[in-house]
Design a protein around this motif. Structure first.
Motif, PDB file in Angstrom:
ATOM      1  N   LEU A   1       0.812  -1.214   0.000  1.00 17.80           N
ATOM      2  CA  LEU A   1       0.000   0.000   0.000  1.00 17.80           C
ATOM      3  C   LEU A   1       0.851   1.272   0.000  1.00 17.80           C
ATOM      4  O   LEU A   1       0.545   2.232  -0.721  1.00 17.80           O
ATOM      5  CB  LEU A   1      -0.976   0.002   1.196  1.00 17.80           C
ATOM      6  CG  LEU A   1      -1.987   1.138   1.221  1.00 17.80           C
ATOM      7  CD1 LEU A   1      -2.867   1.150  -0.037  1.00 17.80           C
ATOM      8  CD2 LEU A   1      -2.884   1.058   2.460  1.00 17.80           C
ATOM      9  N   GLY A   2       1.905   1.278   0.779  1.00 18.31           N
ATOM     10  CA  GLY A   2       2.765   2.462   0.839  1.00 18.31           C
ATOM     11  C   GLY A   2       3.306   2.813  -0.539  1.00 18.31           C
ATOM     12  O   GLY A   2       3.237   3.974  -0.980  1.00 18.31           O
ATOM     13  N   ASP A   3       3.811   1.796  -1.267  1.00 21.32           N
ATOM     14  CA  ASP A   3       4.339   2.037  -2.610  1.00 21.32           C
ATOM     15  C   ASP A   3       3.265   2.597  -3.520  1.00 21.32           C
ATOM     16  O   ASP A   3       3.497   3.542  -4.280  1.00 21.32           O
ATOM     17  CB  ASP A   3       4.856   0.723  -3.227  1.00 21.32           C
ATOM     18  CG  ASP A   3       6.165   0.311  -2.575  1.00 21.32           C
ATOM     19  OD1 ASP A   3       6.758   1.179  -1.896  1.00 21.32           O
ATOM     20  OD2 ASP A   3       6.558  -0.854  -2.745  1.00 21.32           O
ATOM     21  N   VAL A   4       2.087   1.993  -3.448  1.00 20.39           N
ATOM     22  CA  VAL A   4       0.985   2.434  -4.310  1.00 20.39           C
ATOM     23  C   VAL A   4       0.674   3.911  -4.032  1.00 20.39           C
ATOM     24  O   VAL A   4       0.561   4.715  -4.955  1.00 20.39           O
ATOM     25  CB  VAL A   4      -0.269   1.553  -4.087  1.00 20.39           C
ATOM     26  CG1 VAL A   4      -1.499   2.186  -4.722  1.00 20.39           C
ATOM     27  CG2 VAL A   4      -0.040   0.154  -4.645  1.00 20.39           C
ATOM     28  N   LEU A   5       0.582   4.259  -2.766  1.00 19.99           N
ATOM     29  CA  LEU A   5       0.231   5.643  -2.417  1.00 19.99           C
ATOM     30  C   LEU A   5       1.279   6.629  -2.942  1.00 19.99           C
ATOM     31  O   LEU A   5       0.950   7.704  -3.429  1.00 19.99           O
ATOM     32  CB  LEU A   5       0.105   5.799  -0.896  1.00 19.99           C
ATOM     33  CG  LEU A   5      -1.052   5.047  -0.225  1.00 19.99           C
ATOM     34  CD1 LEU A   5      -1.016   5.255   1.280  1.00 19.99           C
ATOM     35  CD2 LEU A   5      -2.392   5.517  -0.778  1.00 19.99           C
ATOM     36  N   HIS A   6       2.537   6.221  -2.839  1.00 18.70           N
ATOM     37  CA  HIS A   6       3.605   7.137  -3.253  1.00 18.70           C
ATOM     38  C   HIS A   6       3.723   7.262  -4.774  1.00 18.70           C
ATOM     39  O   HIS A   6       4.388   8.168  -5.267  1.00 18.70           O
ATOM     40  CB  HIS A   6       4.939   6.692  -2.639  1.00 18.70           C
ATOM     41  CG  HIS A   6       5.042   7.007  -1.177  1.00 18.70           C
ATOM     42  ND1 HIS A   6       5.186   8.289  -0.697  1.00 18.70           N
ATOM     43  CD2 HIS A   6       4.980   6.214  -0.074  1.00 18.70           C
ATOM     44  CE1 HIS A   6       5.219   8.272   0.632  1.00 18.70           C
ATOM     45  NE2 HIS A   6       5.092   7.011   1.030  1.00 18.70           N
ATOM     46  N   ARG A   7       3.082   6.363  -5.494  1.00 22.11           N
ATOM     47  CA  ARG A   7       3.153   6.416  -6.965  1.00 22.11           C
ATOM     48  C   ARG A   7       2.304   7.535  -7.552  1.00 22.11           C
ATOM     49  O   ARG A   7       2.490   7.910  -8.695  1.00 22.11           O
ATOM     50  CB  ARG A   7       2.648   5.095  -7.556  1.00 22.11           C
ATOM     51  CG  ARG A   7       3.678   3.991  -7.557  1.00 22.11           C
ATOM     52  CD  ARG A   7       3.526   3.087  -8.762  1.00 22.11           C
ATOM     53  NE  ARG A   7       2.256   2.399  -8.875  1.00 22.11           N
ATOM     54  CZ  ARG A   7       1.985   1.213  -8.315  1.00 22.11           C
ATOM     55  NH1 ARG A   7       2.903   0.615  -7.576  1.00 22.11           N
ATOM     56  NH2 ARG A   7       0.828   0.644  -8.488  1.00 22.11           N
TER      57      ARG A   7
ATOM     58  N   ARG B   1      -2.106   8.758   6.728  1.00 22.56           N
ATOM     59  CA  ARG B   1      -1.152   9.861   6.922  1.00 22.56           C
ATOM     60  C   ARG B   1      -0.129   9.482   7.987  1.00 22.56           C
ATOM     61  O   ARG B   1       1.071   9.706   7.816  1.00 22.56           O
ATOM     62  CB  ARG B   1      -1.888  11.124   7.371  1.00 22.56           C
ATOM     63  CG  ARG B   1      -2.613  11.834   6.250  1.00 22.56           C
ATOM     64  CD  ARG B   1      -3.608  12.856   6.802  1.00 22.56           C
ATOM     65  NE  ARG B   1      -4.039  13.754   5.750  1.00 22.56           N
ATOM     66  CZ  ARG B   1      -3.565  14.992   5.602  1.00 22.56           C
ATOM     67  NH1 ARG B   1      -2.688  15.483   6.451  1.00 22.56           N
ATOM     68  NH2 ARG B   1      -3.995  15.737   4.605  1.00 22.56           N
ATOM     69  N   ALA B   2      -0.602   8.899   9.063  1.00 19.62           N
ATOM     70  CA  ALA B   2       0.305   8.551  10.153  1.00 19.62           C
ATOM     71  C   ALA B   2       1.285   7.465   9.722  1.00 19.62           C
ATOM     72  O   ALA B   2       2.468   7.506  10.051  1.00 19.62           O
ATOM     73  CB  ALA B   2      -0.512   8.076  11.353  1.00 19.62           C
ATOM     74  N   ARG B   3       0.779   6.526   8.981  1.00 14.22           N
ATOM     75  CA  ARG B   3       1.585   5.353   8.663  1.00 14.22           C
ATOM     76  C   ARG B   3       2.551   5.606   7.501  1.00 14.22           C
ATOM     77  O   ARG B   3       3.687   5.160   7.532  1.00 14.22           O
ATOM     78  CB  ARG B   3       0.626   4.216   8.329  1.00 14.22           C
ATOM     79  CG  ARG B   3       1.236   2.973   7.791  1.00 14.22           C
ATOM     80  CD  ARG B   3       1.806   2.122   8.923  1.00 14.22           C
ATOM     81  NE  ARG B   3       2.625   1.063   8.364  1.00 14.22           N
ATOM     82  CZ  ARG B   3       2.171  -0.131   8.042  1.00 14.22           C
ATOM     83  NH1 ARG B   3       0.900  -0.436   8.281  1.00 14.22           N
ATOM     84  NH2 ARG B   3       2.958  -1.040   7.507  1.00 14.22           N
ATOM     85  N   TYR B   4       2.070   6.321   6.469  1.00 11.86           N
ATOM     86  CA  TYR B   4       2.869   6.438   5.239  1.00 11.86           C
ATOM     87  C   TYR B   4       3.362   7.860   4.969  1.00 11.86           C
ATOM     88  O   TYR B   4       4.026   8.088   3.965  1.00 11.86           O
ATOM     89  CB  TYR B   4       2.055   5.952   4.036  1.00 11.86           C
ATOM     90  CG  TYR B   4       1.597   4.512   4.183  1.00 11.86           C
ATOM     91  CD1 TYR B   4       2.512   3.459   4.075  1.00 11.86           C
ATOM     92  CD2 TYR B   4       0.264   4.215   4.429  1.00 11.86           C
ATOM     93  CE1 TYR B   4       2.097   2.149   4.215  1.00 11.86           C
ATOM     94  CE2 TYR B   4      -0.165   2.901   4.571  1.00 11.86           C
ATOM     95  CZ  TYR B   4       0.750   1.866   4.465  1.00 11.86           C
ATOM     96  OH  TYR B   4       0.340   0.577   4.604  1.00 11.86           O
TER      97      TYR B   4
END
Ligand SMILES: Cc1ncc(C[n+]2csc(CCOP(=O)(O)OP(=O)(O)O)c2C)c(N)n1
Ligand code: SF4
Ligand SMILES: [Mg+2]
Lengths: 639, 364
Positions: free
Chosen positions: A577-583, A602-605
């Protein structure tokens, strides 16, 4: 009717391109949204359900949205007493019950008043004129009769004296006038069935079965139903009828299913797949009670249901059953979760399997019992004392509840942990076609109970000695000789499991419990980004899946790119999920709360996600979300 | 709604629990956890009685489970080498309910305190009794909150000065036996922690009873409520205070049986010198009497000032248990389902289905 020429229709591309309309007596249409609205005593839920079954049997794709008051019988004819049922059916795969009806059936002035604003201009309005008396009009604040002035001019209005016609038709049965008029909902159903070329046999068979013990009532209802049908056929006021062809869904055997039914079936299946007896300990609460009602019918499938004195006892009994080697389950809604929190914490400490089904409703407190909301996420995530991590599964639609329940049970059993399943009012009462799975394709959930001492020297049983892979502790059930042990809420020594107040041990145990949950195997989140050109990602969870998907179709149909992803494991979150969000340049998270998932992300990534929130007790509209996404794509979305 | 008759076979409390031929001793029921009650705590005596009583049942040790709430007394399960769960405050009866319903082969015991059972867990207690769950509840009544260091409890006497009631408690106490009888309990007994013989006899009958058994144990907390039951242990008038019940016998007590229990004008019972009323006037104790009126009156012979304290078994009557009834329904439904050939696939598929066939393209 919605046609493919209508702007903003959530049609997939192939239909937009090839749609066909014939301006004849029988019109083909791809999709229709019908809303039945009346007094809570008018039987609108039954009427809607019945039409839904016919649409399902015919092979349409469909989605429904019942909307009823919290009061069982609010005063007749009043605005709070209005109950409605919206049904969207189509010849392609649809995602939502529809934002606005194409056809509104209003059984009384209150229903008209509270629903008319949703009917687009040009929409079909079928009104039961009999209820438009001076008294009823005043009750809801109509100064003039809307049927008599020009306030309904923008709509295609059909004025039908449903009660009178039904009563007249039923005269030969010798029923009282009042009883005869009560069948007017079947008249309405008959009329709509005629308009949409639905068969009559299914409904007639249904009525015969429903009133098996009172055949005269069955026949009266059938007569009313046929009267409605014939009314359409013989009067000239209805010049057009509509056909909606079956939908080309993936091959398989389909049935219609609501979220709560799918949830109950998932629990039954989990019991069978794990070969564990199922024990449901629960306390009635809207909108979760139907899970109890359904499961209490399946004692023959190894399910014991226990209606406890309160939620605390319900979950306590379920945990006791789990200690004894059953699959303990409890079902509730937000207020019940609040009461269960302490026991969930105990289950975290005991490390025993337990399923907590939370069908969310509007809060805080008693809130909106019959309306939907997603505001229990943080309660499920953090609503306990101490560090007490609990996995959370969130189905995205009614039929997904089945697999979600099995998945939740699998996690509970494998990792020896309580697991939350977050459904909501929209999923619970909404229905859709379900491609019935082959039970041979369902996962094996079989359990290995501890049978022998496990201590390093092989002489003792250590209840907190963990599995290297899963970090789960052994499940040793009473009755197993040689494994007698005591567990409890006091901190336990890592491994041996005796009471321990050692500071380092506590620190280790807190981290171990967290690591166990963090280590649960979760499927990666899939991204739907058809042209690969999207800069905006819309990320959802739970029941917002349908409206978000429908909104994406609209945005894409308008020539813009948007990517969609949906999270089904809220804890732990999918590994990618983190990678997806940053894309993506921008991430929009629509939620029916004030931004709880957005806060977690927001807190996690450390991603600046944009929250779009609504807590109106109703699902998002596709049109509304399409607007939000369009703004996001164009860069106009406020932070 | 309609009501249906639910036939339930009557059995003994432990009839479905596997037994062993091995001889057991108190030591076999002693776990390796060090007992950590205060010196002189009444809980020690109760633990000793229970440890020495359990072997008498001849059950397999692994089929015995003790579930407790929170409190000093609720540490009890740690000290017994059976299965055990030390749960959360007040909830043990609920947890035991789920266990008893799903596991008829277990002997399920609940250990609770006066705060645990009657304050925070009052709701679960009365409902477990009402349902007549097949569990045995040991209520350690020290009339104080021990674990939290000495606040008054729902059994503390009015006027009690504690840390939380420096001017004396204005709270009216519960009478646990009256409460249990009011909650439809089918077995209610009472004993003193130090009276091993009396306690063991009550435990014996409680364990043999099928259904919920409530055993109130007067327990001394020397730290926060020292000597609270001393008037029942020592002094000249112990025999005039303690009224041990003997089933089927006239209720009579005192050093020489000089007192008896008779019907009072109020409709209840009262204590009178036998010499005044005559032997024939004494009421006979019948624990098996369905009507709980007399048992209730016995629980209220005096205020809770221990002037007259009845011990023994107040009530022991047969009534179908919830767990037997619930299991009978599951068994019956399972048999019917098997005869019909019900299965998961048929359930999921249901009656109203439609098929979506492969289109020619999909087949190609
Ligand atoms: C939810 C909750 N509230 C409060 C407490 C604190 N607490 C622990 S034991 C107890 C009272 C115990 O009294 P009792 O049941 O009479 O047991 P005793 O210690 O006297 O044996 C309290 C208030 C707790 N552990 N959990
Ligand atoms: S505080 Fe009282 S009840 Fe608790 S262990 Fe000490 S003496 Fe026993
Ligand atoms: Mg106490």
């Amino acid at each position: 009717m919605s046609t493919d020429t209508e702007v903003g229709a959530d049609l997939p591309d192939h239909l937009v391109a090839h749609g066909e309309i014939r301006q004849t007596e029988v019109r083909q249409t791809h999709r229709v949204v019908i809303r039945f609205a009346g007094d809570s005593g008018d039987g609108m839920q039954l009427t809607g359900d019945r039409f839904t079954s016919e649409a399902a049997a015919f092979g349409n794709d469909l989605a429904t949205l019942p909307n009823f008051p919290a009061e069982i019988r609010a005063p007749a004819g009043t605005l709070p007493g209005v109950s409605s049922f919206q049904l969207h059916f189509a010849d392609y795969d649809i995602l939502t019950p529809g934002d606005r009806p194409d056809v509104l059936v209003a059984m009384n002035p209150a229903a008209l008043k509270s629903n008319l604003s949703d009917l687009p201009h040009g929409g079909v309005l079928i009104v039961n004129t009999d209820e438009f008396t001076k008294r009823n009009l005043t009750k809801v604040g109509y100064e003039a009769n809307p049927l008599e002035d020009d306030s309904l001019a923008p709509y295609q209005v059909h004025r039908v004296a449903m009660a009178t016609i039904t009563r007249t038709a039923l005269e030969p049965t010798g029923m009282s006038k009042k009883d005869a008029e009560r069948a007017k909902n079947m008249f309405a159903l008959g009329l709509l069935s005629w308009m949409y070329h639905r068969g009559t046999e299914g409904t007639e068979a249904f009525l015969r079965e429903k009133f098996a013990k009172k055949p005269e009532l069955a026949e009266a209802n059938i007569l009313a139903f046929r009267t409605g049908w014939n009314y359409g056929e013989t009067t000239e006021s209805f010049a057009v009828t509509y056909e909606v062809a079956p939908a080309a869904l993936p091959t398989g055997t389909y049935r219609q299913i609501t979220g709560n039914l799918a949830l109950a079936y998932g629990v039954v299946a989990a019991g069978q797949l794990s070969k564990l007896p199922v024990f449901l300990g629960t306390y009635p609460i809207t909108p979760a009670s139907d899970v109890l009602h359904e499961l209490s019918k399946h004692k023959g499938m190894g399910v014991t249901t226990f209606q406890a004195e309160d939620e605390i006892a319900g979950i306590g009994a379920a945990l006791g059953a789990s200690f004894g080697g059953a699959l303990g389950v409890t079902s509730t809604s937000g207020p019940g979760v609040a009461l269960k929190s302490e026991t969930i914490g105990l289950a975290v400490a005991l490390e025993l399997p337990l399923l907590i089904l939370d069908v969310q409703r509007g809060g805080p407190s008693t809130g909106l019992p019959t309306k939907t909301e997603q505001a229990d996420l943080l309660q499920a995530m953090y609503g306990r004392n101490g560090e007490a991590p609990v996995p959370i599964i969130a189905p995205a639609s009614p039929s997904e509840c089945f697999a979600a329940a099995i998945e939740a049970a699998k996690i509970a059993i494998t990792y020896r942990t309580p697991v939350f399943l977050l459904s909501d009012g929209a999923i619970a009462n909404g229905s859709e076609p379900w491609n019935v799975p082959d039970v041979n394709d369902l996962p094996d959930l079989s359990v290995e109970f501890a049978t022998a001492p496990n201590s390093p020297d092989g002489t003792e049983f250590w209840p907190y000695l963990r599995d290297d892979d899963t970090l789960a502790r052994p499940w040793a059930v009473p009755g197993t000789a040689g494994l007698e042990h005591r567990i409890g809420g006091l901190e336990k020594a890592d491994g041996r499991g005796s009471i321990s107040y050692d500071p380092d041990n506590h620190d280790r145990m807190v981290r171990l419990r967290q690591a166990k949950i963090d280590g649960i195997t979760v499927a990666d989140v899939e991204v739907d980004d058809p042209d690969g050109a999207a800069e905006v990602l819309v990320l959802g969870w739970g029941s917002t899946f349908g409206p978000i998907g429908a909104a994406c179709r609209r945005v894409r149909a308008a020539g813009m790119s948007v990517a969609q992803a949906h999270v089904r494991s809220m804890n732990p979150l999918p590994g990618n999920l983190g990678d997806v969000l940053h894309r993506y340049r921008r991430v929009v998270v629509p939620e029916m709360n004030l931004g709880q998932f957005a806060m977690m992300l927001r807190a996690r990534y450390l991603v600046d996600v944009r929250s779009y929130t609504k807590v109106a007790g109703l699902p998002f509209g596709a049109e509304e979300l399409a607007g939000v996404l369009t703004d996001a794509v164009k860069g106009d979305l406020p932070a | 709604m309609t009501a249906v008759d639910l036939p339930t076979p009557q059995r003994g409390g432990l009839d479905l629990v596997p037994t062993t031929d091995e001889t057991q001793k108190a030591k076999d029921f002693t776990s390796d956890q060090e007992v950590r009650w205060c010196p002189g705590c009444g809980d020690y005596a109760v633990l000793a009685s229970v440890r020495s009583f359990l072997p008498e049942l001849g059950l397999r040790r692994e089929n015995i489970v003790f579930v407790s709430g929170i409190g000093c007394s609720s540490r009890f399960p740690y000290y017994l080498d059976t299965y055990g769960m030390h749960s959360i405050h007040g909830r043990a009866p609920a947890i035991a309910t789920g266990l008893a319903v799903t596991r008829p082969d277990l002997s399920v015991w609940v250990v609770t305190g006066d705060g645990d059972a009657l304050s925070i867990g009052g709701n679960h207690l009365i409902h477990a009794l009402r349902r007549n769950m097949n569990i045995t509840i040991l209520l350690f009544n020290n009339r104080i909150y021990g674990l939290t260091k000495g606040q008054y409890s729902p059994t503390s006497e009015v006027g009690k000065v504690t840390k939380s009631t420096p001017m004396g408690s204005v709270d009216a106490p519960f009478n646990p036996v009256s409460l249990a009888l009011g909650a439809e309990a089918t077995f209610v007994g009472r004993a003193l922690d130090s009276d091993r013989k009396g306690l063991t006899e009550v435990l014996r009958q409680a364990a043999a009873h099928r259904g919920a058994s409530l055993v109130e144990i007067f327990q001394d907390c020397p730290i926060f409520n020292d000597g609270s039951f001393d008037v029942l242990r020592k002094g000249d008038d112990v025999a005039q205070r303690l009224i041990p019940l003997v089933d089927g016998e006239p209720i009579r007590f005192g050093n020489d049986g000089e007192y008896g229990v008779v019907r009072a004008d109020s409709g209840g019972l009262e204590v009178r010198p036998v010499a005044e009323v005559g032997e024939d006037a004494l009421v006979t104790h019948r624990a098996g009497e369905q009507d709980p009126t007399q048992a209730f009156a016995l629980s209220r012979l005096s205020d809770q000032d221990l002037t007259h304290t009845v011990t023994g078994i107040f009530r022991k009557v047969d009534r179908p248990t919830y767990d037997d009834g619930a299991r009978a329904q599951v068994t019956a439904a399972t048999e019917q389902a098997q005869q019909r050939g019900d299965n998961l696939q048929a359930l999921l598929t249901g009656k109203d289905t439609w098929a979506v066939m492969p289109t020619p393209e999909q087949e190609a």
